[in-house]
Design an enzyme around this catalytic site. Structure first.
Site, PDB file in Angstrom:
ATOM      1  N   LYS A  76       0.825  -1.210   0.000  1.00  0.00           N
ATOM      2  CA  LYS A  76       0.000   0.000   0.000  1.00  0.00           C
ATOM      3  C   LYS A  76       0.866   1.271   0.000  1.00  0.00           C
ATOM      4  CE  LYS A  76      -3.837  -2.381   2.252  1.00  0.00           C
ATOM      5  NZ  LYS A  76      -4.374  -2.791   3.564  1.00  0.00           N
TER       6      LYS A  76
ATOM      7  N   GLY B 285     -12.659  -4.602   5.182  1.00  0.00           N
ATOM      8  CA  GLY B 285     -14.042  -5.039   5.410  1.00  0.00           C
ATOM      9  C   GLY B 285     -14.840  -4.994   4.132  1.00  0.00           C
TER      10      GLY B 285
HETATM   11  N1  HSE Z   1      -5.638  -7.517   5.496  1.00  0.00           N
HETATM   12  C1  HSE Z   1      -5.875  -6.149   5.178  1.00  0.00           C
HETATM   13  C2  HSE Z   1      -5.927  -5.336   6.467  1.00  0.00           C
HETATM   14  C3  HSE Z   1      -7.162  -6.028   4.404  1.00  0.00           C
HETATM   15  O1  HSE Z   1      -5.983  -5.927   7.550  1.00  0.00           O
HETATM   16  O2  HSE Z   1      -5.881  -4.122   6.427  1.00  0.00           O
HETATM   17  C4  HSE Z   1      -7.330  -4.747   3.674  1.00  0.00           C
HETATM   18  O3  HSE Z   1      -6.359  -4.529   2.706  1.00  0.00           O
END
Ligand code: HSE
Length: 402
Positions: A200, A297
């Site tokens: 990210k 979510g």
């Molecule tokens: N596994 C990720 C989190 C899901 O816990 O943020 C969303 O990208």
């Protein structure tokens, strides 16, 4: 009417259908045309599902149907998802995705195909789930030179750290409980080792710089070594521990990394708890702005995907500009970065720590099992070299943030 196909009928896929069906009237009004889910692609059958009639197992049904203008790729992974995304874009179908792994790895290539074919590849849901952050970086903040992005980008780890802080619990116990409740994956590695946050921050950094930040080259450290004792010291210092994705311009180079940091109560990210995510963006004119909300979510993520569907509908025949060149950005060497470190040592190691890092401060948290110390500012590589000499006496280290 605009027909949409949803690739993958898992958590996010079923959320996309739910968001479109629940808000159909207003979504269609905003899109300027009626939005309809025509197909749902999945290998599985869903007997009795209200949308069973839309289910197909063969992707070619979707690709060969010229009435499908928009495809939502919510399958995840970089195998079939990559192949299907390319197929759709090459057919001139816009693609909206939540797949951060695919965006981080193939973003510029897929954006390039979209541009060539006059359609769009949009990925708002790939970072921060339902939080608008890609669109602000790509449009509202285009007058800014973004100098720094700091984010809590993973809901699972933020939930674990918050619970450790609140309950004085240890990492393994909280992880187990989070898995039992379905908050954490059965295989939690991508989250707890920081890989998810790394993808990210790489996407955000690429948009910030207009060049590719290769996520495989980003220094990444997870939260598995953080203990309940570390939180006791953090509290004594008026700090909290957060897993941060950090990206900042440093001359011609760019520092991008993921690691747990001890941050002060003045940091706006200090109050971001539980599964929430937040991204703090510092622009050279605006200063700080922060984007906060549910970073994961079913419905929050699906809402961001459907927001992109509306954008695609509004921009048919036009590619929304997105500056993300395939050329790799030069990353700064994390070893050369100067900062302070919190170290936790066995009580008998305190003298050695003070001798190794003179000029720091001891932290009194009222514990007898260990001792805490904050080093003066020094380069990561110098810290690592000195810390190694402490051997077994060193119980843990955490970088100090703002
Ligand atoms: N596994 C990720 C989190 C899901 O816990 O943020 C969303 O990208």
């Amino acid at each position: 009417m605009i027909n949409v196909a949803v690739l993958g009928y898992g958590t996010v896929g079923s959320g996309v259908v739910e968001v479109i069906e629940s808000n159909k009237e207003l979504i269609s009004k905003r899109a300027g045309e009626q939005i309809e889910v025509k197909y749902i692609l999945d290998l599985r059958d869903f007997p009795g599902d209200p949308y069973e009639s839309k289910l197909v197992h063969d992707v070619n049904v979707i690709m060969e149907d010229d009435s499908v203008a928009i495809v939502c790729e919510v399958m995840g992974g970089v195998g079939a998802a990559y192949q299907f995304t390319k197929m759709a874009l090459n057919k001139g179908k816009s693609v909206c995705t939540s797949n951060k792994e695919l965006v981080a790895k193939y973003g510029p290539e897929l954006l390039g195909i979209a541009k060539e074919k006059g359609c769009n590849y949009l990925f708002e849901a790939s970072v921060g789930g339902g939080i608008p952050i890609i669109r602000p970086l790509n449009s509202a903040l285009t007058a800014e030179k973004v100098e720094k992005i700091t984010g809590i980008l993973n809901g699972t780890t933020n939930y674990i750290l918050s619970k450790m802080e609140k309950e004085g619990a240890d990492f393994e116990d909280v992880l187990k409980e989070a898995q039992e409740k379905g908050y954490a994956e059965r295989n939690p590695e991508a989250d707890v080792e920081g890989h998810d946050a790394c993808r990210k921050i790489s996407i955000l950094s690429s948009l910030m710089l207009g060049k590719t930040v290769n996520s495989e080259k980003v220094y990444t450290e997870g939260i598995t070594k953080i203990t309940a004792a570390d939180f006791v010291y953090a509290k004594a210092m008026g700090r909290s521990i957060k897993l941060l994705g950090v990206s900042r311009s440093k001359g011609e180079e760019n520092l991008v990394m993921v690691a747990p940091f001890m941050i002060s109560a003045e940091n706006p990210l200090y109050m971001v708890n539980d599964v929430f995510n937040a991204i703090l963006v510092k622009g050279n004119m605006l200063g700080n702005s922060m984007y906060y909300g549910k970073g994961a979510g079913k419905l929050p993520t699906a809402s961001a995907v459907v927001g992109d569907v509306v954008d695609c509908a509004r921009n048919q025949g036009r590619t929304i500009p997105c500056l993300w060149d395939a050329k790799e950005a030069v990353l700064a060497d994390v070893d050369e970065v100067e900062r302070r470190f919190f170290v936790r040592v066995k009580p008998e190691g305190l003298e050695a720590v003070m001798a190794a890092f003179p000029g720091g401060e001891q932290v009194d948290a009222g514990r007898s099992k260990d001792a805490g110390y904050v080093t003066p500012s020094l380069k990561e590589k110098d810290f690592a070299a000195k810390a190694e000499l402490l051997g077994d006496a060193l119980l843990g280290k955490i970088r100090l943030g703002d």
